[in-house]
Design a protein around this motif. Structure first.
Motif, PDB file in Angstrom:
ATOM      1  N   ASN A  21       0.832  -1.209   0.000  1.00 16.91           N
ATOM      2  CA  ASN A  21       0.000   0.000   0.000  1.00 16.91           C
ATOM      3  C   ASN A  21       0.861   1.251   0.000  1.00 16.91           C
ATOM      4  O   ASN A  21       0.516   2.276  -0.571  1.00 16.91           O
ATOM      5  CB  ASN A  21      -0.897   0.035   1.240  1.00 16.91           C
ATOM      6  N   ALA A  22       1.995   1.147   0.721  1.00 13.79           N
ATOM      7  CA  ALA A  22       2.865   2.316   0.882  1.00 13.79           C
ATOM      8  C   ALA A  22       4.295   1.842   1.054  1.00 13.79           C
ATOM      9  O   ALA A  22       4.544   0.708   1.483  1.00 13.79           O
ATOM     10  CB  ALA A  22       2.437   3.128   2.100  1.00 13.79           C
ATOM     11  N   ALA A  23       5.226   2.699   0.737  1.00 13.79           N
ATOM     12  CA  ALA A  23       6.648   2.403   0.977  1.00 13.79           C
ATOM     13  C   ALA A  23       7.325   3.677   1.449  1.00 13.79           C
ATOM     14  O   ALA A  23       6.947   4.781   1.051  1.00 13.79           O
ATOM     15  CB  ALA A  23       7.310   1.892  -0.297  1.00 13.79           C
ATOM     16  N   LEU A  24       8.312   3.469   2.333  1.00 18.77           N
ATOM     17  CA  LEU A  24       9.095   4.611   2.829  1.00 18.77           C
ATOM     18  C   LEU A  24      10.516   4.446   2.310  1.00 18.77           C
ATOM     19  O   LEU A  24      11.038   3.320   2.273  1.00 18.77           O
ATOM     20  CB  LEU A  24       9.072   4.607   4.360  1.00 18.77           C
ATOM     21  N   TYR A  25      11.120   5.540   1.931  1.00 22.68           N
ATOM     22  CA  TYR A  25      12.514   5.503   1.472  1.00 22.68           C
ATOM     23  C   TYR A  25      13.342   6.428   2.352  1.00 22.68           C
ATOM     24  O   TYR A  25      12.918   7.551   2.651  1.00 22.68           O
ATOM     25  CB  TYR A  25      12.594   5.928  -0.002  1.00 22.68           C
ATOM     26  N   LEU A  26      14.493   5.924   2.785  1.00 25.42           N
ATOM     27  CA  LEU A  26      15.368   6.699   3.680  1.00 25.42           C
ATOM     28  C   LEU A  26      16.803   6.625   3.182  1.00 25.42           C
ATOM     29  O   LEU A  26      17.223   5.578   2.668  1.00 25.42           O
ATOM     30  CB  LEU A  26      15.328   6.117   5.107  1.00 25.42           C
ATOM     31  N   PRO A  27      17.577   7.688   3.395  1.00 23.95           N
ATOM     32  CA  PRO A  27      19.002   7.578   3.073  1.00 23.95           C
ATOM     33  C   PRO A  27      19.658   6.587   4.025  1.00 23.95           C
ATOM     34  O   PRO A  27      19.240   6.458   5.175  1.00 23.95           O
ATOM     35  CB  PRO A  27      19.541   8.993   3.350  1.00 23.95           C
ATOM     36  N   GLN A  28      20.677   5.904   3.529  1.00 19.00           N
ATOM     37  CA  GLN A  28      21.435   4.985   4.388  1.00 19.00           C
ATOM     38  C   GLN A  28      22.400   5.849   5.202  1.00 19.00           C
ATOM     39  O   GLN A  28      23.279   6.483   4.641  1.00 19.00           O
ATOM     40  CB  GLN A  28      22.226   4.025   3.485  1.00 19.00           C
ATOM     41  N   THR A  29      22.191   5.903   6.543  1.00 21.23           N
ATOM     42  CA  THR A  29      23.059   6.824   7.303  1.00 21.23           C
ATOM     43  C   THR A  29      24.094   6.102   8.151  1.00 21.23           C
ATOM     44  O   THR A  29      24.797   6.717   8.919  1.00 21.23           O
ATOM     45  CB  THR A  29      22.246   7.760   8.218  1.00 21.23           C
ATOM     46  N   GLY A  30      24.170   4.798   8.050  1.00 15.56           N
ATOM     47  CA  GLY A  30      25.273   4.137   8.746  1.00 15.56           C
ATOM     48  C   GLY A  30      24.872   3.446  10.033  1.00 15.56           C
ATOM     49  O   GLY A  30      25.574   2.610  10.541  1.00 15.56           O
ATOM     50  N   GLY A  31      23.739   3.800  10.590  1.00 15.08           N
ATOM     51  CA  GLY A  31      23.210   3.060  11.736  1.00 15.08           C
ATOM     52  C   GLY A  31      23.700   3.533  13.074  1.00 15.08           C
ATOM     53  O   GLY A  31      22.918   3.770  13.968  1.00 15.08           O
ATOM     54  N   SER A  32      24.992   3.724  13.273  1.00 14.79           N
ATOM     55  CA  SER A  32      25.467   4.124  14.602  1.00 14.79           C
ATOM     56  C   SER A  32      25.827   5.609  14.562  1.00 14.79           C
ATOM     57  O   SER A  32      25.872   6.238  13.511  1.00 14.79           O
ATOM     58  CB  SER A  32      26.686   3.306  14.989  1.00 14.79           C
ATOM     59  N   ALA A  33      26.077   6.165  15.744  1.00 15.11           N
ATOM     60  CA  ALA A  33      26.363   7.599  15.830  1.00 15.11           C
ATOM     61  C   ALA A  33      27.536   7.952  14.903  1.00 15.11           C
ATOM     62  O   ALA A  33      28.513   7.236  14.814  1.00 15.11           O
ATOM     63  CB  ALA A  33      26.715   7.951  17.261  1.00 15.11           C
ATOM     64  N   THR A  34      27.393   9.043  14.199  1.00 15.88           N
ATOM     65  CA  THR A  34      28.474   9.451  13.305  1.00 15.88           C
ATOM     66  C   THR A  34      29.256  10.593  13.948  1.00 15.88           C
ATOM     67  O   THR A  34      28.816  11.187  14.924  1.00 15.88           O
ATOM     68  CB  THR A  34      27.903   9.919  11.954  1.00 15.88           C
ATOM     69  N   ARG A  35      30.389  10.876  13.380  1.00  8.84           N
ATOM     70  CA  ARG A  35      31.266  11.873  13.980  1.00  8.84           C
ATOM     71  C   ARG A  35      30.756  13.296  13.754  1.00  8.84           C
ATOM     72  O   ARG A  35      30.949  14.181  14.578  1.00  8.84           O
ATOM     73  CB  ARG A  35      32.660  11.710  13.388  1.00  8.84           C
ATOM     74  N   PHE A  36      30.079  13.510  12.611  1.00 13.23           N
ATOM     75  CA  PHE A  36      29.733  14.885  12.260  1.00 13.23           C
ATOM     76  C   PHE A  36      28.307  15.283  12.609  1.00 13.23           C
ATOM     77  O   PHE A  36      27.972  16.456  12.569  1.00 13.23           O
ATOM     78  CB  PHE A  36      29.967  15.117  10.764  1.00 13.23           C
ATOM     79  N   GLY A  37      27.451  14.351  12.916  1.00 10.43           N
ATOM     80  CA  GLY A  37      26.075  14.732  13.198  1.00 10.43           C
ATOM     81  C   GLY A  37      25.270  13.543  13.664  1.00 10.43           C
ATOM     82  O   GLY A  37      25.829  12.520  14.055  1.00 10.43           O
ATOM     83  N   GLU A  38      23.956  13.724  13.604  1.00  7.88           N
ATOM     84  CA  GLU A  38      23.061  12.671  14.081  1.00  7.88           C
ATOM     85  C   GLU A  38      23.153  11.423  13.195  1.00  7.88           C
ATOM     86  O   GLU A  38      23.319  11.531  11.986  1.00  7.88           O
ATOM     87  CB  GLU A  38      21.609  13.141  13.996  1.00  7.88           C
ATOM     88  N   ALA A  39      22.975  10.251  13.804  1.00  5.51           N
ATOM     89  CA  ALA A  39      22.712   9.047  13.024  1.00  5.51           C
ATOM     90  C   ALA A  39      21.194   8.939  12.959  1.00  5.51           C
ATOM     91  O   ALA A  39      20.539   8.740  13.966  1.00  5.51           O
ATOM     92  CB  ALA A  39      23.285   7.838  13.722  1.00  5.51           C
ATOM     93  N   TYR A  40      20.646   9.126  11.773  1.00  3.65           N
ATOM     94  CA  TYR A  40      19.191   9.130  11.631  1.00  3.65           C
ATOM     95  C   TYR A  40      18.668   7.726  11.360  1.00  3.65           C
ATOM     96  O   TYR A  40      19.430   6.820  10.978  1.00  3.65           O
ATOM     97  CB  TYR A  40      18.792  10.051  10.468  1.00  3.65           C
ATOM     98  N   LEU A  41      17.363   7.610  11.538  1.00  2.81           N
ATOM     99  CA  LEU A  41      16.670   6.374  11.183  1.00  2.81           C
ATOM    100  C   LEU A  41      17.108   5.940   9.787  1.00  2.81           C
ATOM    101  O   LEU A  41      17.124   6.738   8.864  1.00  2.81           O
ATOM    102  CB  LEU A  41      15.165   6.668  11.203  1.00  2.81           C
ATOM    103  N   SER A  42      17.460   4.682   9.649  1.00  6.56           N
ATOM    104  CA  SER A  42      18.029   4.166   8.404  1.00  6.56           C
ATOM    105  C   SER A  42      17.142   3.061   7.852  1.00  6.56           C
ATOM    106  O   SER A  42      16.413   2.428   8.616  1.00  6.56           O
ATOM    107  CB  SER A  42      19.408   3.587   8.749  1.00  6.56           C
ATOM    108  N   PRO A  43      17.202   2.771   6.530  1.00 10.58           N
ATOM    109  CA  PRO A  43      16.332   1.718   5.991  1.00 10.58           C
ATOM    110  C   PRO A  43      16.630   0.348   6.602  1.00 10.58           C
ATOM    111  O   PRO A  43      17.749   0.118   7.062  1.00 10.58           O
ATOM    112  CB  PRO A  43      16.667   1.714   4.486  1.00 10.58           C
ATOM    113  N   GLY A  44      15.610  -0.512   6.593  1.00  9.42           N
ATOM    114  CA  GLY A  44      15.816  -1.856   7.129  1.00  9.42           C
ATOM    115  C   GLY A  44      14.726  -2.235   8.104  1.00  9.42           C
ATOM    116  O   GLY A  44      13.780  -1.469   8.321  1.00  9.42           O
ATOM    117  N   PRO A  45      14.841  -3.454   8.697  1.00  9.03           N
ATOM    118  CA  PRO A  45      13.777  -3.977   9.574  1.00  9.03           C
ATOM    119  C   PRO A  45      13.509  -3.085  10.795  1.00  9.03           C
ATOM    120  O   PRO A  45      12.367  -2.966  11.231  1.00  9.03           O
ATOM    121  CB  PRO A  45      14.309  -5.336  10.014  1.00  9.03           C
ATOM    122  N   ASP A  46      14.562  -2.446  11.343  1.00  6.75           N
ATOM    123  CA  ASP A  46      14.328  -1.566  12.508  1.00  6.75           C
ATOM    124  C   ASP A  46      13.405  -0.418  12.122  1.00  6.75           C
ATOM    125  O   ASP A  46      12.535  -0.003  12.894  1.00  6.75           O
ATOM    126  CB  ASP A  46      15.656  -0.983  13.025  1.00  6.75           C
TER     127      ASP A  46
END
Ligand code: GLY
Ligand code: MN
Length: 450
Positions: A103-128
């Motif tokens: 019915n619907a799909a969400l698309y997200l940039p792949q942000t790496g999953g864990s905290a990054t050095r330069f900014g927030e680690a945002y919600l990333s695609p996948g089962p989570d």
């Protein structure tokens, strides 16, 4: 109640209660819908209603990217439908029998999953992200256009984040329109606001909670203003006290730039706080709105710089306050419109025995000095979306903000509060802040206790 029915009720409650508050240690990635304070079921119901309204059309909302400066603010429509506050999220809703097979799909940039050095680690695609959003699938933004190409090819109508048509030139939606046209030149491209604006008029209980929190933060800011306004204070310094109050109450942003207008600036409706120094005898209009979980407050109070209204200022002040009260009491759900409230406010100002001189020296009734509308919708936008002609229904949120502006007397007075329409009338969302003249003077003398 038996133990068994009690448990059943608990189980049912678990389905409708908001998601638990996010953990302060940041265990959930930024951008997760749990930060919205709204239940996932609300977002799912909105997507279902939009899907139905779109008929055989498809919806494609592409969120704005994170900028170099400032704090990221998700696009309101995307947030309304997903609760996701990550940059560059995209939502696709397709009709039955669509090649996307969902019915619907969400698309997200792949942000790496864990905290990054330069900014927030945002919600990333996948089962989570599927579990966090309730949308299945959640795929990589990188793959979106390839995945949705068959759907676009088939769709007679595609709803996107506007503007569309001529107004789309040089905007982000122009790029979306170009890509759609390259795939399906015959598709009609329409603004999703046509379907969503009306839905956004009525606020859910969780949205009202966010609006109340925004109202509370706005009040904290207003109290800071009251305590810092004095002769020789600078408008921008008062703004600093306001922002400190907002932040103490969890507001990361403002819904609109703070208005601190002293003396002649009090008569400029959307004055931006300046480096002007205020003086005894003048009035200051403070019109501010903290934003909490993407919802904005919008409250105005008017202060005498030296802490006491003159008899004339008080006369005009009391009239503005009386009009606010009368207008708020005139709200009848299922009957009243914003137009009716405007007409009433104008009539009350006209019927008042008070008079003032216009710019040309002519003595006029007070309606001549009421320079704007009495109300607007309030929500994720300070001037929220939805038809201004709609009849007031329970759940709708509006401001009531009478004002009188007499430049010849250096008088600018506005009083504004936020209200939700209930089954019985209008309930103030910002009840914690007094507005009568004596209480305003008292608030200015008070000390911060928290
Ligand atoms: N508070 C700003 C406005 O309503 O226009
Ligand atoms: Mn307003």
């Amino acid at each position: 109640m038996t133990r068994r029915t009690g448990l059943l009720l608990l189980a049912a409650a678990a389905l409708i209660l908001p998601a638990p508050a996010p953990r302060a240690d940041g265990a959930r990635p930024a951008g997760d819908p749990s930060y919205s304070g709204q239940p996932l079921a609300d977002f799912a119901a909105r997507r279902a209603a939009l899907r139905k309204a779109a008929g055989d059309g498809m919806v494609l909302l592409i969120g704005s990217p994170a900028g170099e400066e400032g704090k990221y603010r998700p696009d309101s429509n995307l947030y309304y439908l997903t609760g996701v506050s990550a940059p560059s999220a995209a939502l696709v809703i397709v009709p039955p029998d669509d090649p996307l097979n969902a019915n619907a799909a969400l698309y997200l940039p792949q942000t790496g999953g864990s905290a990054t050095r330069f900014g927030e680690a945002y919600l990333s695609p996948g089962p989570d992200a599927v579990a966090a959003t309730g949308i299945d699938p959640v795929h990589r933004l990188w793959d979106m256009w390839d995945e949705i190409e068959p759907s676009i090819r088939k769709a007679p109508r595609i709803y996107i984040q506007g503007p569309v048509g001529e107004a789309a030139r040089y905007t982000a939606s122009a790029r979306t329109i170009d890509r759609i046209r390259a795939i399906n030149p015959g598709a009609e491209v329409l603004d999703v606001g046509r379907l969503v604006n009306a839905m956004r008029l009525k606020k859910s209980p969780a949205e009202l909670d966010a609006l109340r929190a925004a109202g509370a933060a706005t009040i904290e800011g207003m109290e800071g203003a009251a305590r810092s306004i004095r002769p020789d204070a600078v408008e921008l310094a008062v703004e600093g006290e306001i922002l400190a109050g907002f932040r103490r109450k969890g507001a990361a942003r403002e819904g609109f730039p703070c208005i601190v207008g002293s003396g002649p600036n009090a008569t400029i409706l959307h004055h931006t706080s300046s480096d002007r120094t205020m003086a005894a005898g003048e009035l200051v209009v403070v019109d501010i709105g903290a934003e909490v979980r993407c919802f904005s407050g919008d409250v105005t109070r008017t202060f005498p710089v030296n802490g006491k209204f003159t008899p004339r200022q008080r006369q005009v002040y009391d009239l503005v306050l009386a009009v606010q009260k009368a207008v708020s009491e005139a709200v009848v759900p299922g009957k009243t419109t914003l137009g009716d409230l405007n007409t009433l406010a104008r009539r009350l100002f006209r019927e008042s025995p008070l008079r003032a001189k216009g710019d040309d020296g002519t003595v006029r009734t007070m309606d001549a000095f009421f320079a704007h509308s009495i109300s607007h919708w309030l929500g994720m936008e300070v001037h929220d979306v939805g038809s201004m002609g709609a009849t007031l229904e329970p759940g709708m949120v509006l401001t009531i903000e009478p004002g009188l502006y007499v430049p010849g007397e250096g008088i600018g007075i506005r009083i504004e509060d936020d209200y939700v329409v209930t089954e019985r009338g209008a309930e103030k969302l910002t009840p914690g802040l007094p507005s009568d003249a004596a209480s305003i003077e008292k608030l200015m003398r008070s000390k911060r206790t928290r």
